[in-house]
Scaffold this active site. Structure first.
Site, PDB file in Angstrom:
ATOM      1  N   ASN A   9       0.865  -1.183   0.000  1.00 48.74           N
ATOM      2  CA  ASN A   9       0.000   0.000   0.000  1.00 48.74           C
ATOM      3  C   ASN A   9       0.903   1.235   0.000  1.00 48.74           C
ATOM      4  O   ASN A   9       1.471   1.583   1.031  1.00 48.74           O
ATOM      5  CB  ASN A   9      -0.888  -0.041   1.257  1.00 48.74           C
ATOM      6  CG  ASN A   9      -1.725   1.212   1.395  1.00 48.74           C
ATOM      7  OD1 ASN A   9      -1.801   2.034   0.485  1.00 48.74           O
ATOM      8  ND2 ASN A   9      -2.346   1.373   2.551  1.00 48.74           N
ATOM      9  N   TRP A  10       1.019   1.844  -1.151  1.00 47.67           N
ATOM     10  CA  TRP A  10       1.972   2.960  -1.276  1.00 47.67           C
ATOM     11  C   TRP A  10       1.450   4.265  -0.684  1.00 47.67           C
ATOM     12  O   TRP A  10       2.180   5.232  -0.567  1.00 47.67           O
ATOM     13  CB  TRP A  10       2.327   3.187  -2.754  1.00 47.67           C
ATOM     14  CG  TRP A  10       3.129   2.080  -3.372  1.00 47.67           C
ATOM     15  CD1 TRP A  10       3.408   0.854  -2.829  1.00 47.67           C
ATOM     16  CD2 TRP A  10       3.759   2.101  -4.655  1.00 47.67           C
ATOM     17  NE1 TRP A  10       4.170   0.104  -3.692  1.00 47.67           N
ATOM     18  CE2 TRP A  10       4.401   0.851  -4.832  1.00 47.67           C
ATOM     19  CE3 TRP A  10       3.840   3.040  -5.674  1.00 47.67           C
ATOM     20  CZ2 TRP A  10       5.120   0.527  -5.984  1.00 47.67           C
ATOM     21  CZ3 TRP A  10       4.545   2.727  -6.823  1.00 47.67           C
ATOM     22  CH2 TRP A  10       5.185   1.478  -6.962  1.00 47.67           C
ATOM     23  N   LYS A  11       0.179   4.314  -0.369  1.00 47.77           N
ATOM     24  CA  LYS A  11      -0.425   5.525   0.216  1.00 47.77           C
ATOM     25  C   LYS A  11      -0.119   6.738  -0.661  1.00 47.77           C
ATOM     26  O   LYS A  11      -0.015   6.606  -1.867  1.00 47.77           O
ATOM     27  CB  LYS A  11       0.028   5.698   1.666  1.00 47.77           C
ATOM     28  CG  LYS A  11      -0.167   4.416   2.475  1.00 47.77           C
ATOM     29  CD  LYS A  11       0.055   4.580   3.946  1.00 47.77           C
ATOM     30  CE  LYS A  11      -0.140   3.230   4.639  1.00 47.77           C
ATOM     31  NZ  LYS A  11      -0.027   3.299   6.082  1.00 47.77           N
ATOM     32  N   HIS A  94      -9.393   1.183   4.647  1.00 46.13           N
ATOM     33  CA  HIS A  94      -8.135   1.401   5.355  1.00 46.13           C
ATOM     34  C   HIS A  94      -8.369   2.350   6.535  1.00 46.13           C
ATOM     35  O   HIS A  94      -9.168   3.282   6.437  1.00 46.13           O
ATOM     36  CB  HIS A  94      -7.076   1.979   4.410  1.00 46.13           C
ATOM     37  CG  HIS A  94      -5.721   1.954   5.027  1.00 46.13           C
ATOM     38  ND1 HIS A  94      -5.296   2.914   5.915  1.00 46.13           N
ATOM     39  CD2 HIS A  94      -4.709   1.049   4.935  1.00 46.13           C
ATOM     40  CE1 HIS A  94      -4.077   2.604   6.326  1.00 46.13           C
ATOM     41  NE2 HIS A  94      -3.696   1.482   5.749  1.00 46.13           N
ATOM     42  N   GLU A  96      -6.771   4.736   7.645  1.00 49.24           N
ATOM     43  CA  GLU A  96      -6.557   6.165   7.349  1.00 49.24           C
ATOM     44  C   GLU A  96      -7.764   6.753   6.630  1.00 49.24           C
ATOM     45  O   GLU A  96      -8.089   7.924   6.790  1.00 49.24           O
ATOM     46  CB  GLU A  96      -5.268   6.328   6.521  1.00 49.24           C
ATOM     47  CG  GLU A  96      -4.038   6.115   7.389  1.00 49.24           C
ATOM     48  CD  GLU A  96      -2.846   5.515   6.662  1.00 49.24           C
ATOM     49  OE1 GLU A  96      -2.774   5.589   5.422  1.00 49.24           O
ATOM     50  OE2 GLU A  96      -1.975   4.945   7.367  1.00 49.24           O
ATOM     51  N   GLU A 166      -5.670  -5.048  10.301  1.00 49.31           N
ATOM     52  CA  GLU A 166      -4.617  -4.068  10.564  1.00 49.31           C
ATOM     53  C   GLU A 166      -4.925  -3.326  11.863  1.00 49.31           C
ATOM     54  O   GLU A 166      -5.678  -2.344  11.854  1.00 49.31           O
ATOM     55  CB  GLU A 166      -4.539  -3.047   9.419  1.00 49.31           C
ATOM     56  CG  GLU A 166      -4.209  -3.654   8.072  1.00 49.31           C
ATOM     57  CD  GLU A 166      -3.624  -2.612   7.126  1.00 49.31           C
ATOM     58  OE1 GLU A 166      -2.497  -2.826   6.684  1.00 49.31           O
ATOM     59  OE2 GLU A 166      -4.290  -1.594   6.870  1.00 49.31           O
ATOM     60  N   GLY A 172       2.254   2.047  10.760  1.00 48.51           N
ATOM     61  CA  GLY A 172       3.223   3.137  10.643  1.00 48.51           C
ATOM     62  C   GLY A 172       3.884   3.511  11.961  1.00 48.51           C
ATOM     63  O   GLY A 172       4.540   4.535  12.064  1.00 48.51           O
ATOM     64  N   SER A 212       3.236  -2.338  10.260  1.00 44.41           N
ATOM     65  CA  SER A 212       4.674  -2.391  10.522  1.00 44.41           C
ATOM     66  C   SER A 212       5.323  -3.739  10.193  1.00 44.41           C
ATOM     67  O   SER A 212       6.243  -4.183  10.879  1.00 44.41           O
ATOM     68  CB  SER A 212       4.974  -1.988  11.968  1.00 44.41           C
ATOM     69  OG  SER A 212       4.569  -0.653  12.198  1.00 44.41           O
ATOM     70  N   GLY A 233       2.818  -1.248   4.225  1.00 43.79           N
ATOM     71  CA  GLY A 233       2.881   0.180   3.931  1.00 43.79           C
ATOM     72  C   GLY A 233       4.314   0.615   3.689  1.00 43.79           C
ATOM     73  O   GLY A 233       4.882   0.405   2.620  1.00 43.79           O
ATOM     74  N   GLY A 234       4.921   1.220   4.712  1.00 48.25           N
ATOM     75  CA  GLY A 234       6.256   1.805   4.586  1.00 48.25           C
ATOM     76  C   GLY A 234       7.283   0.912   3.898  1.00 48.25           C
ATOM     77  O   GLY A 234       8.018   1.366   3.013  1.00 48.25           O
TER      78      GLY A 234
HETATM   79  P1  PGA Z   1       2.751   0.143   7.613  1.00 48.88           P
HETATM   80  O1  PGA Z   1       1.312   0.375   6.963  1.00 48.88           O
HETATM   81  O2  PGA Z   1       3.297  -1.159   7.061  1.00 48.88           O
HETATM   82  O3  PGA Z   1       3.573   1.321   7.221  1.00 48.88           O
HETATM   83  O4  PGA Z   1       2.529   0.050   9.101  1.00 48.88           O
HETATM   84  C1  PGA Z   1       0.441  -0.699   6.742  1.00 48.88           C
HETATM   85  C2  PGA Z   1      -0.835  -0.201   6.120  1.00 48.88           C
HETATM   86  O5  PGA Z   1      -1.229   0.933   6.426  1.00 48.88           O
HETATM   87  O6  PGA Z   1      -1.469  -0.899   5.331  1.00 48.88           O
END
Ligand code: PGA
Length: 249
Positions: A9-11, A94, A96, A166, A172, A212, A233-234
């Site tokens: 997930n590149w956001k 998600h 966010e 999640e 994050g 994470s 994500g990251g």
């Molecule tokens: P993260 O994000 O790996 O940076 O914690 C995961 C996600 O939001 O899907």
């Protein structure tokens, strides 16, 4: 056998040039695997990503979509727009989107229905917040999130669903759920699905863990029987890290 999936997930990261360069690197370094590999660049770069990966097994997902087929929804993207450029998977729910953009279970239910009706596969995200875990409400919260957005579906629609648990406190933050915590919740999710839809569906839906995940912890998390992969994500923004995570599956 359930499908194993590693999805990035590149956001809101990577402009066009950066997108192309990361995709080139990923396509070159991708390890051989039976797992599905998915990347989800931002909307403006989706069409480029689909073209770029035409001859690759790496798939492209969108990070969101609107539920309406078209119309006066300034700034939004419809399912038809996504399908039309060759995107077959969408991430919905998600945390966010839920926390920054007010997406409720009721809104998500409409998005789920639109995706299902248009033959779009869904990676459906959900998970509890820190306070909810501390007060031991996490199972109830997760059950409600699933029931409110997904449990009205017909049995056959579950073929289009991938789940991504999640925990919000792990996204994050560098803090990961322990493999045991992930397994405990994934088993609970499967049991909850089995209760309403039966064992066959519960055992065939892929449940990803997100929050994470990185090269150092991916193997331990993926080794758990009810964890079928990860939403990353990251660590999906660096080819080498993402490749290491793919190797871990
Ligand atoms: P993260 O994000 O790996 O940076 O914690 C995961 C996600 O939001 O899907």
């Amino acid at each position: 056998m359930r499908t194993k999936i590693v999805a990035g997930n590149w956001k809101m990261n990577k402009n066009l040039e950066e997108t192309e360069s990361l995709l080139t690197e990923l396509a070159a370094k991708r390890p051989d695997t039976d797992a599905e590999i998915i990347v989800s660049p931002t909307f403006v770069n989706l069409a480029t990503a689909v073209r770029h990966l035409e001859s690759s097994i790496i798939q492209v997902a969108a990070q969101n979509m609107h539920f309406a087929p078209n119309g006066a929804f300034t700034g939004e993207i419809s399912v038809d727009m996504l399908k039309n450029i060759g995107v077959e998977t969408v991430i919905l729910g998600h945390s966010e989107r839920r926390s920054h953009f007010g997406e409720t279970d009721a809104i998500l239910k409409q998005k789920v229905d639109s995706a299902i009706a248009n033959n779009m596969r869904i990676i459906f995200c959900f998970g509890e917040e820190l306070e909810q875990r501390k007060s031991e409400e996490h199972f109830t919260v997760v059950e409600e999130q699933l029931k409110n957005a997904l449990f009205h579906l017909e049995a056959k629609s579950w073929e289009q669903i991938v789940l991504a648990y999640e925990p919000v406190w792990a996204i994050g933050t560098g803090e990961t759920a322990s493999p045991e915590q992930a397994q405990e919740m994934h088993a609970f999710i499967r049991k909850t699905i089995a209760g309403s839809f039966g064992d066959a569906i519960a055992n065939s839906v892929s449940i990803l863990y997100g929050g994470s995940v990185k090269p150092a912890n991916a193997s331990d998390i993926f080794s758990k029987p009810d964890v079928d992969g990860g939403l990353i994500g990251g660590a999906s923004l660096k080819a080498d890290d993402f490749v290491e995570i793919i190797k871990a599956i």
